[in-house]
Design a protein around this motif. Structure first.
Motif, short mmCIF file in Angstrom:
data_model
loop_
_atom_site.label_atom_id
_atom_site.label_comp_id
_atom_site.label_asym_id
_atom_site.label_seq_id
_atom_site.Cartn_x
_atom_site.Cartn_y
_atom_site.Cartn_z
N LEU A 343 0.85 -1.31 0.00
CA LEU A 343 0.03 0.20 0.11
C LEU A 343 0.83 1.10 0.02
CD1 LEU A 343 -2.60 1.60 0.36
CD2 LEU A 343 -2.67 1.01 2.58
N SER A 344 1.77 1.33 1.05
CA SER A 344 2.80 2.67 0.79
C SER A 344 3.53 2.64 -0.53
CB SER A 344 3.95 2.32 1.81
OG SER A 344 3.17 1.93 3.47
N ASP A 345 3.94 1.68 -1.12
CA ASP A 345 4.33 1.70 -2.38
C ASP A 345 3.50 2.18 -3.43
OD1 ASP A 345 6.81 1.09 -4.40
OD2 ASP A 345 5.27 -0.04 -5.36
N LEU A 346 2.18 1.81 -3.39
CA LEU A 346 1.31 2.40 -4.31
C LEU A 346 1.23 3.92 -4.07
CD1 LEU A 346 -0.95 2.28 -6.62
CD2 LEU A 346 -2.43 1.43 -4.67
N LEU A 347 0.90 4.22 -2.93
CA LEU A 347 0.57 5.61 -2.31
C LEU A 347 1.88 6.50 -2.75
CD1 LEU A 347 -1.20 5.40 0.97
CD2 LEU A 347 -2.18 5.55 -1.18
N ALA A 348 2.85 6.08 -2.39
CA ALA A 348 4.27 6.68 -2.88
C ALA A 348 4.31 7.12 -4.38
CB ALA A 348 5.34 6.13 -2.35
N SER A 349 3.90 6.14 -5.15
CA SER A 349 3.98 6.35 -6.59
C SER A 349 2.68 7.44 -6.92
CB SER A 349 3.60 4.97 -7.46
OG SER A 349 2.32 4.62 -7.14
N MET A 350 1.92 7.39 -6.39
CA MET A 350 0.60 8.36 -6.47
C MET A 350 0.98 9.84 -6.03
SD MET A 350 -2.57 5.78 -5.95
CE MET A 350 -3.66 6.78 -6.21
N LEU A 351 1.98 10.12 -5.08
CA LEU A 351 2.17 11.04 -4.42
C LEU A 351 3.53 11.69 -4.82
CD1 LEU A 351 1.36 10.31 -0.88
CD2 LEU A 351 0.29 11.64 -2.25
N ALA A 352 3.84 11.60 -6.51
CA ALA A 352 5.14 12.18 -6.94
C ALA A 352 4.83 13.64 -7.03
CB ALA A 352 5.47 11.38 -8.26
N TYR A 353 6.13 14.50 -6.89
CA TYR A 353 5.64 15.85 -7.09
C TYR A 353 5.43 16.20 -8.83
CZ TYR A 353 7.39 18.38 -3.03
OH TYR A 353 7.32 19.06 -1.98
N GLU A 354 6.12 15.52 -9.81
CA GLU A 354 5.80 15.60 -11.08
C GLU A 354 4.62 14.74 -11.74
OE1 GLU A 354 7.33 17.72 -12.84
OE2 GLU A 354 9.03 18.28 -11.71
N LEU A 365 -4.43 0.20 -11.06
CA LEU A 365 -5.12 -1.03 -10.72
C LEU A 365 -4.07 -2.38 -10.93
CD1 LEU A 365 -8.08 -0.20 -12.81
CD2 LEU A 365 -8.42 -0.70 -10.36
N LEU A 366 -2.97 -2.14 -11.65
CA LEU A 366 -2.10 -3.28 -11.75
C LEU A 366 -1.03 -3.32 -10.71
CD1 LEU A 366 -1.49 -2.95 -15.56
CD2 LEU A 366 -3.25 -4.19 -14.53
N SER A 367 -1.01 -2.55 -9.79
CA SER A 367 -0.22 -2.50 -8.42
C SER A 367 -0.35 -3.75 -7.64
CB SER A 367 -0.42 -1.44 -7.78
OG SER A 367 -1.53 -1.26 -6.96
N PRO A 368 0.71 -4.35 -7.13
CA PRO A 368 0.53 -5.44 -6.25
C PRO A 368 -0.45 -5.40 -5.12
CG PRO A 368 2.80 -5.09 -6.50
CD PRO A 368 2.24 -3.65 -7.00
N PRO A 394 6.47 -11.25 -13.22
CA PRO A 394 6.99 -12.60 -13.12
C PRO A 394 6.45 -13.45 -11.88
CG PRO A 394 8.59 -10.73 -13.42
CD PRO A 394 7.27 -10.17 -13.02
N ALA A 395 6.16 -14.66 -12.05
CA ALA A 395 5.51 -15.45 -11.43
C ALA A 395 6.41 -15.74 -9.94
CB ALA A 395 5.18 -16.75 -11.86
N SER A 396 7.76 -15.57 -10.10
CA SER A 396 8.67 -15.86 -8.92
C SER A 396 8.82 -14.65 -8.20
CB SER A 396 9.85 -16.53 -9.62
OG SER A 396 10.35 -15.55 -10.39
N ALA A 397 8.74 -13.46 -8.67
CA ALA A 397 8.98 -12.10 -8.04
C ALA A 397 7.87 -11.95 -6.88
CB ALA A 397 8.88 -11.13 -8.82
N PRO A 398 8.52 -11.72 -5.69
CA PRO A 398 7.62 -11.37 -4.49
C PRO A 398 7.03 -10.09 -4.50
CG PRO A 398 9.97 -11.33 -4.01
CD PRO A 398 9.87 -11.60 -5.24
N PRO A 399 6.13 -9.69 -3.66
CA PRO A 399 5.56 -8.45 -3.82
C PRO A 399 6.66 -7.47 -3.18
CG PRO A 399 4.01 -9.95 -2.89
CD PRO A 399 5.33 -10.85 -3.05
N PRO A 400 6.76 -6.29 -3.59
CA PRO A 400 7.69 -5.18 -3.07
C PRO A 400 7.45 -5.18 -1.65
CG PRO A 400 6.27 -4.05 -4.87
CD PRO A 400 5.91 -5.68 -4.63
N CYS A 401 8.46 -4.81 -0.87
CA CYS A 401 8.45 -4.43 0.50
C CYS A 401 9.38 -3.48 0.74
CB CYS A 401 8.72 -5.65 1.45
SG CYS A 401 7.70 -7.06 1.36
N ALA A 402 8.96 -2.41 1.62
CA ALA A 402 9.72 -1.30 2.18
C ALA A 402 10.85 -1.89 2.55
CB ALA A 402 8.80 -0.23 2.57
N PRO A 403 12.06 -1.09 2.45
CA PRO A 403 13.13 -1.57 3.40
C PRO A 403 13.06 -1.26 4.88
CG PRO A 403 13.66 0.23 1.91
CD PRO A 403 12.56 -0.33 1.54
N GLY A 404 13.17 -1.90 5.73
CA GLY A 404 13.36 -1.60 7.18
C GLY A 404 12.21 -1.72 7.80
#
Length: 456
Positions: A343-354, A365-368, A394-404
């Protein structure tokens, strides 16, 4: 021609709005006043009975959950949005926008409110007839379950994608303008009669309402100089700083929707600002100072002092981590760290300055995070590629997780040898035998059932 104020038959207040009260005459000869709903600067909304239509089963369920009980009328309930005499033209504009959207959706399957009718009241008030929907819990409220946030995010993005496809910008997306088809069930509602309604998903479907500010990007650019196009808390930085040189696009809805989704997930606004300077400071605290492309904005010099103490523009990973930490402080469990990171990754992409760096509604809609509800990329790949994003991951790629913030979730997706060192080396053959046996057993079960299995 509209009659002067002195000749109006209906009672009105000093602001030029109709004063609704019990016992007043029927509206348009068919709508009986029941109760007020909401009051805004340009219009008042009231709940009325439509004496020409009986109430259906869904409406009865909605009335029961809303607390009307046995006193509910046998007639259908609708909402009348009555525009004040001074805002007659705004009512006409919203009606035209809804007519355009509804004409593009003749089956009524899109997540946009339907216009049931319109009429002029007392020669001076423009009235829209809309279906009765249920509002989301107002803030401050407890954080919403991530499953419900995902469902509402999917519906809101689908509605925004449809609006943008018709060439319009909503220009006022916020939690108040996301309405539920059915109210959520009360706490502790269990199985029994109507368990499909209580435990299912009808109440989690939301609809976009309030198209009074909807306009084309060209019309939105004319209002960009004033910066009053979007409610302050949900206003994107290009409108806040007055970037008249940059074209106004549907990206302003993407920013507003990100703020609304965070508010639903956290129970508090992402930017609780009461002035333009406060909003600029809070955006700078999350994203850093604006990039150099904002230096020539109309209000850049005015707001430069507000963001002077902020660090330079922060990378996206830092924004993801900051959003994830705020969501954790809002009350979510660390066990849902991977979902929070998505969710944080989706929101961060939608909150870009540009604005050009924000995803479109279709791409979001295609976000994990949203794809965990429904594989939109497989059902509606939009030509295979949606705004530069791959239709399939890719089927083997895990969902992206924020570091830390999601170490446990990332360990869960690690290779088996890393998760269980004892199983590697000499015992590796035993693990391979067990895995092959489980695979063979599942293959036999699938072959016997003759169907595909979808697991979550």
């Amino acid at each position: 021609s509209r009659p002067p104020a002195a000749s109006r038959r209906l009672p009105h207040d000093a602001d030029g709005h109709v004063r609704c009260e019990q016992g007043m005459p029927l509206f348009a000869g068919r709508f009986r006043f029941m109760r007020p709903l909401a009051a805004g600067a340009t219009a008042r909304t009231i709940v009325c009975e439509d004496l020409f239509r009986p109430r259906d089963d869904d409406a009865l369920m909605r009335a029961a959950r809303a607390g009307e009980g046995a006193a509910a009328s046998a007639h259908a309930c609708v909402v009348l949005k009555v525009y004040g005499a001074a805002h007659f033209a705004i009512g006409e504009q919203e009606s035209e926008r809804l007519r355009r959207l509804n004409a593009a959706d003749p089956l009524g399957v899109q997540r946009v409110v339907r216009q049931l009718g319109r009429f002029v009241l007392d020669g001076a008030y423009f009235v829209l007839v809309l279906p009765l929907l249920c509002p989301l819990p107002p803030p401050p409220a407890a954080p919403m379950a991530l499953a419900r946030v995902r469902s509402l995010a999917a519906c809101a993005l689908l509605g925004a994608a449809f609006v943008h496809a018709t060439g319009l910008v909503h220009a006022d997306l916020k939690p108040d303008n996301l309405m539920l088809e059915l109210p959520p069930p009360p706490d502790g509602a269990g199985a029994g009669v109507g368990a499909g309604w209580w435990c299912g998903a009808p109440y989690e479907r939301c609809t976009l309402i309030d198209f009074a500010s909807a306009c084309t990007p060209a019309e939105a650019a004319a209002c960009c100089a004033d910066g009053e196009l979007v409610t302050l808390r949900y206003r994107p930085p290009e409108l806040l700083y007055g970037r008249t040189a940059a074209p106004v696009s549907t990206a302003i809805d993407i920013w507003s929707l990100a703020c609304a989704l965070f508010e639903l997930a956290c129970g508090e606004p992402l930017f609780a600002a009461r002035s333009v300077a406060q909003l600029a400071l809070q955006i700078g605290a999350l994203l850093g100072r604006p990039p150099p492309s904002y230096d020539r904005a109309a209000r850049a010099a005015l707001l430069a002092r507000a963001v002077s103490g902020c660090e330079p523009t922060r990378p996206r990973a830092a924004v993801v981590l900051a959003l994830c930490r705020r969501l954790l402080r809002g009350g979510h469990s660390r066990r849902a760290a991977c979902e929070l990171a998505q969710l944080s990754d989706l929101l961060a992409s939608m909150l870009a300055y540009e604005p050009d760096e924000r995803p479109s509604a279709r791409a979001a809609l295609l976000s994990p995070f949203v794809a965990a509800l429904l594989p939109f990329g497989a059902l509606a790949p939009f030509g295979g590629i949606a705004d530069g994003l791959p239709a399939q991951q890719p089927a083997s790629a895990p969902p992206p997780c924020a570091p830390g913030c999601a170490e446990g979730a990332m360990r869960a997706h690690a290779p088996a040898a890393e998760r269980n060192p004892r199983g590697a080396g000499a015992g590796g053959e035993l693990n391979e035998e067990r895995a092959s046996a489980r695979g063979a057993k599942r293959a036999r079960a699938d072959e016997g059932d003759g169907c595909l299995l979808y697991t979550s």
